[in-house]
Write a protein that holds these residues in place. Structure first.
Motif, mmCIF file in Angstrom:
data_model
loop_
_atom_site.group_PDB
_atom_site.id
_atom_site.type_symbol
_atom_site.label_atom_id
_atom_site.label_comp_id
_atom_site.label_asym_id
_atom_site.label_seq_id
_atom_site.Cartn_x
_atom_site.Cartn_y
_atom_site.Cartn_z
ATOM 1 N N MET A 108 0.879 -1.172 0.000
ATOM 2 C CA MET A 108 0.000 0.000 0.000
ATOM 3 C C MET A 108 0.914 1.219 0.000
ATOM 4 O O MET A 108 1.306 1.729 1.052
ATOM 5 N N ASN A 109 1.287 1.667 -1.185
ATOM 6 C CA ASN A 109 2.295 2.719 -1.294
ATOM 7 C C ASN A 109 1.685 4.034 -1.769
ATOM 8 O O ASN A 109 0.982 4.071 -2.776
ATOM 9 N N SER A 110 1.981 5.092 -1.050
ATOM 10 C CA SER A 110 1.508 6.435 -1.381
ATOM 11 C C SER A 110 -0.010 6.455 -1.510
ATOM 12 O O SER A 110 -0.571 7.023 -2.445
ATOM 13 N N VAL A 111 -0.672 5.830 -0.542
ATOM 14 C CA VAL A 111 -2.135 5.713 -0.539
ATOM 15 C C VAL A 111 -2.729 6.308 0.736
ATOM 16 O O VAL A 111 -3.734 7.019 0.694
ATOM 17 N N GLY A 140 3.801 2.232 2.487
ATOM 18 C CA GLY A 140 4.888 3.132 2.123
ATOM 19 C C GLY A 140 4.471 4.565 1.870
ATOM 20 O O GLY A 140 3.298 4.879 1.691
ATOM 21 N N ASP A 141 5.473 5.445 1.890
ATOM 22 C CA ASP A 141 5.333 6.857 1.531
ATOM 23 C C ASP A 141 4.411 7.605 2.501
ATOM 24 O O ASP A 141 3.609 8.449 2.095
ATOM 25 N N MET A 223 7.954 7.818 5.194
ATOM 26 C CA MET A 223 8.240 6.583 5.921
ATOM 27 C C MET A 223 7.544 5.382 5.304
ATOM 28 O O MET A 223 6.469 5.503 4.710
ATOM 29 N N THR A 224 8.162 4.220 5.489
ATOM 30 C CA THR A 224 7.567 2.939 5.113
ATOM 31 C C THR A 224 7.543 2.034 6.338
ATOM 32 O O THR A 224 8.488 2.035 7.135
#
Length: 236
Positions: A108-111, A140-141, A223-224
């Motif tokens: 789940m990145n930049s969500v 992530g992000d 951050m992740t």
């Protein structure tokens, strides 16, 4: 999240150039691949966006699900990856119908920044049901409360300088300042979490989580987190 879905489903100008866009997805794909533990792994990219380099991720795993809420983006994903038998495109609603304990890795990145806190809790609940006992969720992000837009700008300029599109990046930043994105970001806002807040939020969702050493993507000020079912985390 609906207004952000509509924005990304439109013809937007979030990328400074084609090179910026392509590099963005290539680096995210590279970082996702780093979390794949087996060539047979079943991977889910939650709210994946255009996922232009998804074929590279699919090459590194057994099956890749691309889950995307924006219908226009989802249509393009279906058309783009139709020949790839390892890739399946789903809506977020479709995830509720998938078999439980069927996914090895969820990205789940930049969500999270585009979701309300309640929407994020609901997403975590769906993911927890889907994850295998030894599975991992990578979030992530994540934007931090104490880090403002200036750091995002600096991260982009450093990234652009390194990869040769600095002029385009400067022009793009000027355009973004007058764009629908800036207006939407000012009006709707983005959710931010401290390290402790995100770890606690994941704990309440039924996970044990730690912050990763590096963020997914090019922005080192975000951050992740890597989350697991508690019993699996204890065993490790």
């Amino acid at each position: 999240m609906d207004e952000w879905i509509d924005y990304y489903d439109s013809t937007h100008t979030i990328y400074a150039s084609k090179l910026h866009r392509d590099l963005h997805f290539q680096i995210i794909a590279r970082d996702i691949i780093g979390y794949i533990s087996s060539p047979d792994a079943v991977v889910l990219d939650y709210a994946c966006g255009e996922a232009l380099s998804a074929a590279k991720v699919a090459d590194a795993c057994g099956k890749l699900y691309l889950a995307e809420p924006a219908p226009g983006v989802r249509g393009r994903l279906i058309a783009r990856f139709a020949p790839n038998t390892k890739i399946r495109v789903r809506s977020l609603d479709d995830l509720r119908k998938m078999d439980e304990k069927s996914i090895d890795l969820v990205i789940m990145n930049s969500v999270a920044q585009y979701m309300t806190r309640e929407e994020l809790d609901s997403g975590f609940a769906v993911i927890r049901r889907l994850l295998k006992p030894a599975g991992r969720l990578v979030v992530g992000d994540i934007l931090r409360p104490e880090v403002g837009m200036a750091k995002d700008v600096l991260a982009l300029l450093k990234f652009a300088g390194k990869h040769g599109f600095l002029k385009d990046a400067c022009y793009g930043l000027a355009s973004t300042a007058l764009s629908d994105y800036r207006q939407l970001r000012s009006r709707v806002g983005l959710e931010r979490y401290s390290e402790d807040e995100m770890i606690e939020k994941l704990k309440r969702a039924g996970f044990t989580a730690t912050r990763a050493a590096a963020n997914i993507g090019h922005n080192p000020w975000r951050m992740t987190f890597v989350a697991r079912h508690p019993l699996q985390a204890t065993a490790r």
